[in-house]
Design a protein around this motif. Sequence first.
Motif, short mmCIF file in Angstrom:
data_model
loop_
_atom_site.label_atom_id
_atom_site.label_comp_id
_atom_site.label_asym_id
_atom_site.label_seq_id
_atom_site.Cartn_x
_atom_site.Cartn_y
_atom_site.Cartn_z
N LEU A 1 8.75 -5.28 13.24
CA LEU A 1 9.11 -4.53 12.04
C LEU A 1 8.01 -3.55 11.63
O LEU A 1 8.29 -2.41 11.27
N SER A 2 6.77 -3.99 11.67
CA SER A 2 5.69 -3.16 11.13
C SER A 2 5.49 -1.87 11.93
O SER A 2 5.25 -0.81 11.34
N ARG A 3 5.58 -1.93 13.24
CA ARG A 3 5.32 -0.74 14.05
C ARG A 3 6.32 0.39 13.78
O ARG A 3 5.91 1.52 13.49
N PRO A 4 7.61 0.16 13.83
CA PRO A 4 8.55 1.25 13.56
C PRO A 4 8.66 1.62 12.09
O PRO A 4 9.05 2.74 11.76
N LEU A 5 8.32 0.70 11.19
CA LEU A 5 8.46 1.00 9.77
C LEU A 5 7.46 2.05 9.29
O LEU A 5 7.76 2.81 8.36
N THR A 6 6.31 2.14 9.93
CA THR A 6 5.32 3.12 9.49
C THR A 6 5.83 4.55 9.65
O THR A 6 5.84 5.32 8.67
N PRO A 7 6.29 4.96 10.83
CA PRO A 7 6.84 6.33 10.93
C PRO A 7 8.10 6.52 10.11
O PRO A 7 8.34 7.62 9.59
N ILE A 8 8.92 5.48 9.97
CA ILE A 8 10.13 5.61 9.17
C ILE A 8 9.77 5.86 7.70
O ILE A 8 10.41 6.68 7.02
N ARG A 9 8.75 5.19 7.21
CA ARG A 9 8.30 5.42 5.83
C ARG A 9 7.80 6.86 5.67
O ARG A 9 8.09 7.53 4.67
N LEU A 10 7.06 7.35 6.66
CA LEU A 10 6.57 8.74 6.60
C LEU A 10 7.74 9.73 6.65
O LEU A 10 7.74 10.74 5.93
N LEU A 11 8.72 9.44 7.51
CA LEU A 11 9.90 10.30 7.59
C LEU A 11 10.64 10.30 6.26
O LEU A 11 11.08 11.35 5.77
N ARG A 12 10.79 9.14 5.66
CA ARG A 12 11.45 9.04 4.36
C ARG A 12 10.74 9.89 3.32
O ARG A 12 11.38 10.58 2.52
#
Length: 220
Positions: free
Chosen positions: A148-159
């Motif tokens: 969860l943590s690895r993909p969530l970082t770029p997704i948060r930035l994209l958001r």
Amino acid sequence: MTEAAEMENALSLERFARYVAWAGGDRHRALELYTLNTQLSEALYTPLQVLELALRNRIHTIMSAAYGERWFDTAELLQAPHQREQVQGALAELAKDNKEPLSGRVVAALTFSFWTAMVSPIYENLWRSTLSAIAVKPDGKRLSRKHLSRPLTPIRLLRNRIAHHEPILHWDLRKHHAIMLEMTSWLSPPAARWCVRVDRFPAIYPSDGYQLAPDNEQLS
């Protein structure tokens, strides 16, 4: 004055310049890219929203079962200073509005960064003891925290880029879209099924992709 020139004036030269660069100086094409950026940002709102809500609600459910529904009031459970600040800020806002600080109201006021922090490395021990129950693979196996943590970082930035009306066309949007759906399915299969049914991203994203002239920003 052309529509592209009018929009350039409306948006500011600095904001529109990125699209002009991607279009190789063709301002009509730049407006097309700006339009596509806006449409894709709009379309990504649904999977982003569903992922954020699924993550928030699963964490709150599991933590409430283990530590009580006011778990976020227990300072030693929150490892990141910004999380403690967010909780205090939420409580202060509720008090200012003369609203009872119900747990649901506090939870709803906490941002995506609060919830993504809950799967960061500082929570490895809590993940192993408690938080690993928030998500499960289709075969029933538990996931590691890094799933969860690895993909969530770029997704948060994209958001955040979408929320601030920034360009996103240089991101690998199909990859991140697929990751969002997969992660939502781990957290809440019903939410993932609903998201797939109403998701407009596949219809908006050009079937043959799109080409951007190279610039200096790193692809994500």
